[in-house]
Design a protein around this motif. Structure first.
Motif, short mmCIF file in Angstrom:
data_model
loop_
_atom_site.label_atom_id
_atom_site.label_comp_id
_atom_site.label_asym_id
_atom_site.label_seq_id
_atom_site.Cartn_x
_atom_site.Cartn_y
_atom_site.Cartn_z
N ARG A 64 38.63 2.93 -7.07
CA ARG A 64 39.40 3.75 -8.01
C ARG A 64 38.89 3.62 -9.45
O ARG A 64 39.04 4.53 -10.24
CB ARG A 64 40.87 3.38 -7.95
CG ARG A 64 41.50 3.79 -6.63
CD ARG A 64 43.00 3.76 -6.73
NE ARG A 64 43.59 4.10 -5.47
CZ ARG A 64 44.12 5.29 -5.21
NH1 ARG A 64 44.09 6.23 -6.10
NH2 ARG A 64 44.66 5.52 -4.04
N LEU A 65 38.32 2.47 -9.78
CA LEU A 65 37.77 2.26 -11.12
C LEU A 65 36.45 2.98 -11.33
O LEU A 65 36.09 3.32 -12.46
CB LEU A 65 37.53 0.76 -11.36
CG LEU A 65 38.74 -0.09 -11.66
CD1 LEU A 65 38.34 -1.57 -11.64
CD2 LEU A 65 39.32 0.27 -13.01
N PRO A 67 35.19 6.01 -11.01
CA PRO A 67 35.06 7.23 -11.82
C PRO A 67 35.16 6.97 -13.33
O PRO A 67 34.53 7.66 -14.12
CB PRO A 67 36.23 8.10 -11.34
CG PRO A 67 36.54 7.61 -9.97
CD PRO A 67 36.24 6.14 -10.00
N ALA A 68 35.92 5.95 -13.72
CA ALA A 68 36.09 5.67 -15.15
C ALA A 68 35.01 4.74 -15.70
O ALA A 68 34.62 4.87 -16.87
CB ALA A 68 37.47 5.05 -15.39
N THR A 69 34.54 3.81 -14.90
CA THR A 69 33.61 2.79 -15.40
C THR A 69 32.20 2.94 -14.86
O THR A 69 31.30 2.23 -15.29
CB THR A 69 34.11 1.39 -15.01
OG1 THR A 69 34.12 1.28 -13.58
CG2 THR A 69 35.49 1.11 -15.57
N SER A 74 32.48 -1.12 -12.49
CA SER A 74 33.68 -1.68 -11.86
C SER A 74 33.49 -3.16 -11.53
O SER A 74 34.44 -3.93 -11.55
CB SER A 74 34.07 -0.89 -10.62
OG SER A 74 33.10 -1.00 -9.62
#
Length: 177
Positions: A64-65, A67-69, A74
């Motif tokens: 889940r992390l 896409p952001a990191t 991650s």
């Protein structure tokens, strides 16, 4: 939905892990289970359950992390969370935090490299296959640890511990199918 084979695989993993934990022996007293103390729950049991819960939450969190990191970012977030959560727990449980002896630094560095490589492989694998397959296969680490201790470190695990590691490995493979 959980299929019958997956439930059987999960039961084998659980039975295997319990057997390994229950029948692992210390080097100091080969006849005593590790961490055994009269009338007390061994500390390793709580730590092992905590590890299982943490790892079970870690792998989906990394997915889940991503896409952001970024996929590899991650891994950095996981290490930061380890420090933020682990340091207070170590202090609360009075776990010594002194550095290892100088002679152990190479082994510690190598362990860190392999741990990081494992997280990177899980993250990259999850990008190419369902997490429900990647994560159980990564869980073969516990069975491989028993095999490594036996074959390389010349530890002599009890027969039930070896059977437990084998059950856990078979259960993980069944879960991944």
């Amino acid at each position: 939905r959980l299929r019958g084979g997956q439930a059987a695989g999960a039961a084998l993993v659980l039975a295997g892990v319990v057997m390994v934990g229950r029948h692992a022996r210390s080097n100091a007293d080969p006849s005593a289970p590790v961490g055994a103390a009269p009338g007390r729950q061994p500390r390793w049991l709580l730590a092992s359950v905590g590890t299982a819960i943490g790892f079970g939450l870690l792998v989906p969190s990394m997915a889940r992390l991503a896409p952001a990191t970024g996929r590899l970012g991650s891994v950095c977030v996981v290490y930061a969370a380890d420090i933020v959560l682990g340091l207070p727990l170590a202090l609360a449980f009075r776990i010594p935090l002194r550095p290892p002896p100088v002679g152990a630094w190479a082994a510690v560095a190598l362990a860190g490299v392999f741990e990081t490589a494992g997280f990177v492989c899980i993250t990259l694998g999850a990008a190419r296959a369902p997490l429900a397959i990647v994560s159980p296969l990564a869980s073969l680490a516990s069975a491989l640890t028993v095999a490594y201790a036996w074959l390389v470190l010349r530890e002599r695990p009890s027969r039930p511990a070896v059977v437990g590691a084998a059950l856990a490995a078979v259960g993980v493979v069944i879960l991944a199918l």
